[in-house]
Design a protein around this motif. Sequence first.
Motif, PDB file in Angstrom:
ATOM      1  N   THR A 186      21.862  -2.097  15.677  1.00 59.64           N
ATOM      2  CA  THR A 186      20.852  -1.916  14.702  1.00 59.64           C
ATOM      3  C   THR A 186      20.641  -0.459  14.533  1.00 59.64           C
ATOM      4  O   THR A 186      20.280  -0.169  13.318  1.00 59.64           O
ATOM      5  CB  THR A 186      19.414  -2.704  15.240  1.00 59.64           C
ATOM      6  N   ALA A 187      20.511   0.340  15.206  1.00 55.63           N
ATOM      7  CA  ALA A 187      20.273   1.944  15.014  1.00 55.63           C
ATOM      8  C   ALA A 187      21.148   2.358  14.331  1.00 55.63           C
ATOM      9  O   ALA A 187      20.874   3.259  13.304  1.00 55.63           O
ATOM     10  CB  ALA A 187      20.059   2.438  16.534  1.00 55.63           C
ATOM     11  N   ASN A 188      22.558   1.974  14.554  1.00 55.99           N
ATOM     12  CA  ASN A 188      23.422   2.744  13.481  1.00 55.99           C
ATOM     13  C   ASN A 188      23.441   2.067  12.333  1.00 55.99           C
ATOM     14  O   ASN A 188      23.635   2.719  11.104  1.00 55.99           O
ATOM     15  CB  ASN A 188      24.781   2.023  14.085  1.00 55.99           C
ATOM     16  N   ILE A 189      22.931   0.800  11.890  1.00 52.79           N
ATOM     17  CA  ILE A 189      22.763   0.289  10.623  1.00 52.79           C
ATOM     18  C   ILE A 189      21.559   0.822   9.846  1.00 52.79           C
ATOM     19  O   ILE A 189      21.782   1.330   8.836  1.00 52.79           O
ATOM     20  CB  ILE A 189      22.719  -1.342  10.661  1.00 52.79           C
ATOM     21  N   VAL A 190      20.719   1.027  10.639  1.00 55.69           N
ATOM     22  CA  VAL A 190      19.267   1.817  10.112  1.00 55.69           C
ATOM     23  C   VAL A 190      19.848   3.046   9.534  1.00 55.69           C
ATOM     24  O   VAL A 190      19.448   3.838   8.516  1.00 55.69           O
ATOM     25  CB  VAL A 190      18.142   1.634  11.041  1.00 55.69           C
ATOM     26  N   ALA A 191      20.533   3.744  10.414  1.00 51.99           N
ATOM     27  CA  ALA A 191      20.899   5.192  10.051  1.00 51.99           C
ATOM     28  C   ALA A 191      21.720   5.365   8.928  1.00 51.99           C
ATOM     29  O   ALA A 191      21.555   6.286   8.155  1.00 51.99           O
ATOM     30  CB  ALA A 191      21.536   5.829  11.389  1.00 51.99           C
ATOM     31  N   PHE A 192      22.662   4.591   8.859  1.00 51.74           N
ATOM     32  CA  PHE A 192      23.616   4.600   7.780  1.00 51.74           C
ATOM     33  C   PHE A 192      22.917   4.064   6.472  1.00 51.74           C
ATOM     34  O   PHE A 192      23.098   4.760   5.331  1.00 51.74           O
ATOM     35  CB  PHE A 192      24.886   3.697   8.087  1.00 51.74           C
ATOM     36  N   THR A 193      22.130   3.099   6.695  1.00 51.98           N
ATOM     37  CA  THR A 193      21.495   2.616   5.435  1.00 51.98           C
ATOM     38  C   THR A 193      20.399   3.593   4.997  1.00 51.98           C
ATOM     39  O   THR A 193      20.276   3.886   3.620  1.00 51.98           O
ATOM     40  CB  THR A 193      20.796   1.189   5.565  1.00 51.98           C
ATOM     41  N   TYR A 194      19.736   4.071   5.753  1.00 51.65           N
ATOM     42  CA  TYR A 194      18.515   5.226   5.370  1.00 51.65           C
ATOM     43  C   TYR A 194      19.274   6.429   4.716  1.00 51.65           C
ATOM     44  O   TYR A 194      18.733   6.776   3.494  1.00 51.65           O
ATOM     45  CB  TYR A 194      17.799   5.647   6.562  1.00 51.65           C
ATOM     46  N   LYS A 195      20.234   7.054   5.009  1.00 51.52           N
ATOM     47  CA  LYS A 195      20.842   8.217   4.503  1.00 51.52           C
ATOM     48  C   LYS A 195      21.896   7.871   3.451  1.00 51.52           C
ATOM     49  O   LYS A 195      21.776   8.547   2.401  1.00 51.52           O
ATOM     50  CB  LYS A 195      21.875   8.799   5.551  1.00 51.52           C
ATOM     51  N   GLY A 196      22.220   6.813   3.557  1.00 57.16           N
ATOM     52  CA  GLY A 196      23.155   6.194   2.181  1.00 57.16           C
ATOM     53  C   GLY A 196      22.295   5.982   0.994  1.00 57.16           C
ATOM     54  O   GLY A 196      22.586   6.422  -0.097  1.00 57.16           O
ATOM     55  N   ILE A 197      21.114   5.318   1.246  1.00 55.84           N
ATOM     56  CA  ILE A 197      20.071   5.137  -0.063  1.00 55.84           C
ATOM     57  C   ILE A 197      19.615   6.365  -0.425  1.00 55.84           C
ATOM     58  O   ILE A 197      19.496   6.342  -1.772  1.00 55.84           O
ATOM     59  CB  ILE A 197      19.018   4.021   0.780  1.00 55.84           C
ATOM     60  N   LYS A 198      19.260   7.183   0.569  1.00 57.40           N
ATOM     61  CA  LYS A 198      18.780   8.626  -0.093  1.00 57.40           C
ATOM     62  C   LYS A 198      19.702   9.291  -0.991  1.00 57.40           C
ATOM     63  O   LYS A 198      19.250   9.786  -1.988  1.00 57.40           O
ATOM     64  CB  LYS A 198      18.444   9.268   1.151  1.00 57.40           C
ATOM     65  N   TYR A 199      21.003   9.352  -0.682  1.00 56.82           N
ATOM     66  CA  TYR A 199      21.941  10.124  -1.480  1.00 56.82           C
ATOM     67  C   TYR A 199      22.401   9.274  -2.537  1.00 56.82           C
ATOM     68  O   TYR A 199      22.848   9.599  -3.733  1.00 56.82           O
ATOM     69  CB  TYR A 199      23.111  10.442  -0.733  1.00 56.82           C
ATOM     70  N   ALA A 200      22.228   7.803  -2.591  1.00 57.01           N
ATOM     71  CA  ALA A 200      22.618   7.007  -3.609  1.00 57.01           C
ATOM     72  C   ALA A 200      21.358   7.217  -4.769  1.00 57.01           C
ATOM     73  O   ALA A 200      21.684   7.068  -6.128  1.00 57.01           O
ATOM     74  CB  ALA A 200      22.445   5.528  -3.404  1.00 57.01           C
ATOM     75  N   ASN A 201      20.349   7.651  -4.575  1.00 52.92           N
ATOM     76  CA  ASN A 201      19.243   7.757  -5.399  1.00 52.92           C
ATOM     77  C   ASN A 201      19.128   9.181  -5.918  1.00 52.92           C
ATOM     78  O   ASN A 201      18.162   9.642  -6.553  1.00 52.92           O
ATOM     79  CB  ASN A 201      18.058   7.212  -4.829  1.00 52.92           C
ATOM     80  N   ARG A 202      20.032   9.982  -5.385  1.00 53.48           N
ATOM     81  CA  ARG A 202      19.951  11.495  -5.645  1.00 53.48           C
ATOM     82  C   ARG A 202      21.057  11.780  -6.900  1.00 53.48           C
ATOM     83  O   ARG A 202      22.251  11.924  -6.623  1.00 53.48           O
ATOM     84  CB  ARG A 202      20.328  12.238  -4.372  1.00 53.48           C
ATOM     85  N   ASP A 203      20.620  11.588  -8.047  1.00 51.95           N
ATOM     86  CA  ASP A 203      21.421  11.588  -9.202  1.00 51.95           C
ATOM     87  C   ASP A 203      22.342  12.885  -9.377  1.00 51.95           C
ATOM     88  O   ASP A 203      23.609  12.902  -9.660  1.00 51.95           O
ATOM     89  CB  ASP A 203      20.614  11.567 -10.642  1.00 51.95           C
ATOM     90  N   GLU A 204      21.887  14.026  -8.912  1.00 56.73           N
ATOM     91  CA  GLU A 204      22.763  15.300  -9.064  1.00 56.73           C
ATOM     92  C   GLU A 204      23.978  15.254  -7.885  1.00 56.73           C
ATOM     93  O   GLU A 204      24.872  15.943  -8.335  1.00 56.73           O
ATOM     94  CB  GLU A 204      22.177  16.560  -8.809  1.00 56.73           C
ATOM     95  N   ALA A 205      23.598  14.554  -6.857  1.00 65.00           N
ATOM     96  CA  ALA A 205      24.741  14.623  -5.977  1.00 65.00           C
ATOM     97  C   ALA A 205      25.665  13.474  -6.288  1.00 65.00           C
ATOM     98  O   ALA A 205      27.140  13.697  -6.310  1.00 65.00           O
ATOM     99  CB  ALA A 205      24.186  13.848  -4.609  1.00 65.00           C
ATOM    100  N   THR A 206      25.398  12.328  -6.850  1.00 66.62           N
ATOM    101  CA  THR A 206      26.153  11.418  -7.572  1.00 66.62           C
ATOM    102  C   THR A 206      27.098  11.833  -8.650  1.00 66.62           C
ATOM    103  O   THR A 206      28.215  11.482  -8.933  1.00 66.62           O
ATOM    104  CB  THR A 206      25.499  10.146  -7.507  1.00 66.62           C
ATOM    105  N   GLU A 207      26.622  12.859  -9.409  1.00 69.39           N
ATOM    106  CA  GLU A 207      27.243  13.291 -10.731  1.00 69.39           C
ATOM    107  C   GLU A 207      28.341  14.151 -10.188  1.00 69.39           C
ATOM    108  O   GLU A 207      29.455  14.042 -10.785  1.00 69.39           O
ATOM    109  CB  GLU A 207      26.198  14.009 -11.323  1.00 69.39           C
ATOM    110  N   VAL A 208      28.216  14.801  -8.960  1.00 72.58           N
ATOM    111  CA  VAL A 208      29.324  15.590  -8.627  1.00 72.58           C
ATOM    112  C   VAL A 208      30.490  14.829  -7.633  1.00 72.58           C
ATOM    113  O   VAL A 208      31.732  14.613  -7.836  1.00 72.58           O
ATOM    114  CB  VAL A 208      28.965  16.857  -7.755  1.00 72.58           C
ATOM    115  N   PHE A 209      29.939  13.999  -6.860  1.00 72.26           N
ATOM    116  CA  PHE A 209      30.822  13.421  -5.784  1.00 72.26           C
ATOM    117  C   PHE A 209      30.814  11.719  -5.916  1.00 72.26           C
ATOM    118  O   PHE A 209      31.629  11.176  -5.182  1.00 72.26           O
ATOM    119  CB  PHE A 209      30.077  13.459  -4.517  1.00 72.26           C
ATOM    120  N   GLY A 210      30.151  11.249  -6.859  1.00 74.02           N
ATOM    121  CA  GLY A 210      30.147   9.758  -6.852  1.00 74.02           C
ATOM    122  C   GLY A 210      29.650   9.109  -5.809  1.00 74.02           C
ATOM    123  O   GLY A 210      28.917   9.594  -5.040  1.00 74.02           O
ATOM    124  N   ASN A 211      30.027   7.678  -5.464  1.00 70.99           N
ATOM    125  CA  ASN A 211      29.633   7.008  -4.500  1.00 70.99           C
ATOM    126  C   ASN A 211      30.192   7.497  -3.056  1.00 70.99           C
ATOM    127  O   ASN A 211      29.660   7.101  -2.059  1.00 70.99           O
ATOM    128  CB  ASN A 211      29.872   5.573  -4.723  1.00 70.99           C
TER     129      ASN A 211
END
Length: 631
Positions: A186-211
């Motif tokens: 559960t801790a690993n799922i929460v850690a991955f999801t938290y950080k993944g959602i944070k960068y998925a909503n960061r438009d300037e990061a996805t503009e350069v690196f995508g998903n």
Amino acid sequence: MVKKDELAKGASWEEMEHENDDMQPHLSAMNLQSSVRSCMEEYKRDGKQAAIDRAFNELDIKKNGQLDRSEINAFMTQAAELIGLKVAPTVIDDAVDALMDDVGASLTKYISKDHFDDIFQRHPDLLKCFDDEASVRLQKREISTRKMSTVERQDNEQENREVWVHAHAKWKSGKLALVWTFLYITANIVAFTYKGIKYANRDEATEVFGNCIVVARGSAQCLNLNCCLILLPICRHFLTRLRATKLRFFFPFDAVLESHIYIGVAILIFVVMHVSAHMCDFYRFARADEADILALFGDKLGDIPDGISERWGLLLATPAGITGIIMVLCMLVAYPFTLWRHKHFNSFWFTHHLLIVMVIALCFHGIGSLLEPFQSVYWVMVPLALYLIPRFYRETPLSKCKVMDIAIKEGNVVGLKLARPKSWEKHIRAGMYGFIQVPKVSCLEWHPFTLTSAPCEDFIEFHFARAGDWTGAVHDLLEDLAPKQDEEGKEIPKVDNSSSLVVKVEGPIGASSQGFSDYEIVVLVGAGIGVTPMISVLKQLLLTPGKMKRTFLYWTVRDRASFEWFTCLMDDIFDSDQKHVMQVRHFLTSVKDDDRDIGAVLLHHATRAKHRKTNFDLILGQYNHHQVEVG
């Protein structure tokens, strides 16, 4: 144990065979086996008494209606060879005396037919030597079928009940591990999801690196978590302190080594995900618009080159790129050796330390704060300190212990008694272990050994057997320093004694065997030199039983001489255990327990009869409160 004269170890079987030359052609191993088979057939056809009569006639070679010493001696000698019991001929003589004394034939010097019948009448369990295995299996099957036909429903309900009880016991014994495994996942799922959602909503990061950046940052957060956790199972002193608290009821300390392995596998998986995602990031970065790069990084990267290879080189030259390459190289070298841990332990041990280098590199991996403030060092610095401080401490002179005594025992076993360090006094418990280093043998190798001393004693003691290069070298060194005795048993003074030996010790370290104080019934099982943690526990229970009501010790060895390792303790158990709450059973596994051979059955019966009357164990050749069993 009270030592008696040692048995004549130099005696050979030829002496016994020469005495009974006229018996040998008739009492070969093949003849004994054929005799037993014929007795089995007699038993099945005509019953118990007929089988006993047939066995007596087969053993009565002289056909004079009695078994004299030479006849009994001959078939017992052959029986000993059949079951693999290698003893001097004098032991067989003593067994003959014990058997004749048991039936009251010590004056007549022969066993009559009535004496022979009396043995089986007083001990009906000996009759199983006339049963063959096939008939026993058939009888059991018939009984089982009969029961199913009469009480089938009740038996099925009982079986279902037993399955439920077994499943409940498995859950009860492993539920802590399952609960903590669930929390870890559960801790690993929460850690991955938290950080993944944070960068998925960061438009300037996805503009350069995508998903790809979502996978890279999510796996990076899981790596921080796992690199923190993987160090905790090897922080032995820290876990030892925790094991002594009530936390031992809520955390599976006995499974920490398995958790270390599982977390290591998880790190490998997340590293593959992280590196693969970053390869995708590098590819997109090399082709991204310069304005988008500046919007994401600002001036942290300096001037952005136009060439693809130059942009790859720009990222690889950052602290994150350099430390990332170092970490991947460390894993590429260290991880393959984990597969050969048992065959090439030294190679595994030394290369495994590269993973400490990897963790240290992780502390500096995000030092450039390219995407966010670096945080890896905060994840790993506490576990890393808990691990490294004891490692550095044991290399200092403070870990040296004074050698108090050296004992070389039978079976290539060494007993090493050391002065107990002051730092051990508050934390030592029965069942713990420590690491030993002998600089004269190796300045790099530390080996774990269980304590055989009790916490109340003012010294620490280890026993270990010659089992490899290091233990062999230590054995040779200690053997030269150990006190020698002359022919009269007096100690010969030595110029170079044990005080010249430097021994370093790290500990005490908690182990699963120290949890005995939580139970009313304690079952201790040891094989060979693996009995050492049980010895420490037994010493402690003798002095402070606590809530213990019954203790059972089962000790199996291959060599008879091994029973002499802890003779004094076994005597103390017998003398101190007035309430008979401790049961000690010794097993000699190099001898077969053949209850189908009449010679072996009578030989075992004679040894038991001898021990019941005099406490003298014929197998050991000395007085022993606890008789050795075979098989």
